[in-house]
Design a protein around this motif. Structure first.
Motif, PDB file in Angstrom:
ATOM      1  N   ALA A  23      51.267  70.570 114.125  1.00 28.88           N
ATOM      2  CA  ALA A  23      51.570  69.177 113.769  1.00 28.88           C
ATOM      3  C   ALA A  23      50.301  68.389 113.492  1.00 28.88           C
ATOM      4  N   GLU A  24      49.283  68.576 114.299  1.00 22.19           N
ATOM      5  CA  GLU A  24      48.012  67.867 114.094  1.00 22.19           C
ATOM      6  C   GLU A  24      47.410  68.215 112.739  1.00 22.19           C
ATOM      7  N   GLU A  41      51.737  71.511 118.789  1.00 20.63           N
ATOM      8  CA  GLU A  41      50.742  70.437 118.737  1.00 20.63           C
ATOM      9  C   GLU A  41      49.647  70.748 117.717  1.00 20.63           C
ATOM     10  N   THR A  68      48.899  66.026 105.451  1.00 21.44           N
ATOM     11  CA  THR A  68      49.849  65.206 104.697  1.00 21.44           C
ATOM     12  C   THR A  68      49.263  63.865 104.247  1.00 21.44           C
ATOM     13  N   PRO A  69      48.608  63.094 105.115  1.00 21.98           N
ATOM     14  CA  PRO A  69      48.011  61.840 104.644  1.00 21.98           C
ATOM     15  C   PRO A  69      46.926  62.057 103.588  1.00 21.98           C
ATOM     16  N   ARG A  73      50.836  67.465 109.768  1.00 22.72           N
ATOM     17  CA  ARG A  73      51.413  66.130 109.706  1.00 22.72           C
ATOM     18  C   ARG A  73      50.363  65.035 109.815  1.00 22.72           C
ATOM     19  N   THR A  74      49.441  65.195 110.736  1.00 22.20           N
ATOM     20  CA  THR A  74      48.445  64.152 110.978  1.00 22.20           C
ATOM     21  C   THR A  74      47.234  64.285 110.061  1.00 22.20           C
ATOM     22  N   GLY A  75      46.843  65.515 109.728  1.00 22.18           N
ATOM     23  CA  GLY A  75      45.649  65.740 108.918  1.00 22.18           C
ATOM     24  C   GLY A  75      45.925  65.933 107.436  1.00 22.18           C
TER      25      GLY A  75
END
Length: 80
Positions: A55-56, A52, A63-64, A59-61
């Motif tokens: 990934a946070e 978690e 990469t965008p 992927r969530t922070g």
């Protein structure tokens, strides 16, 4: 953090979301080609074994953020 166009910063105190905010501000001020995070554990802000947390951050922070600014990233992981 190391970027190809010449910005280099070591021994940052920011981790997790605070580190990502710092990166966002730097990329908003100047265009870089490559961002290097070495080692990931120093900036993650949590236990890299926790899916978690990883990934946070990635992927969530991260990469965008990289997609918004058109920046490539190399992430190193230390294996002790």
């Amino acid at each position: 953090m190391q970027c190809a166009s010449g910005y280099l910063r070591h021994r940052m105190r920011r981790t997790g979301a605070e580190f990502l905010k710092f990166v966002e501000r730097r990329l908003s001020l100047e265009q870089f080609d490559i961002l290097r995070i070495d080692p990931l554990q120093a900036y993650l802000g949590g236990d890299p074994k926790e899916t978690e947390v990883t990934a946070e951050f990635l992927r969530t922070g991260l990469t965008p953020l990289l997609n918004r600014h058109g920046v490539a990233c190399g992430v190193e992981s230390s294996h002790a």
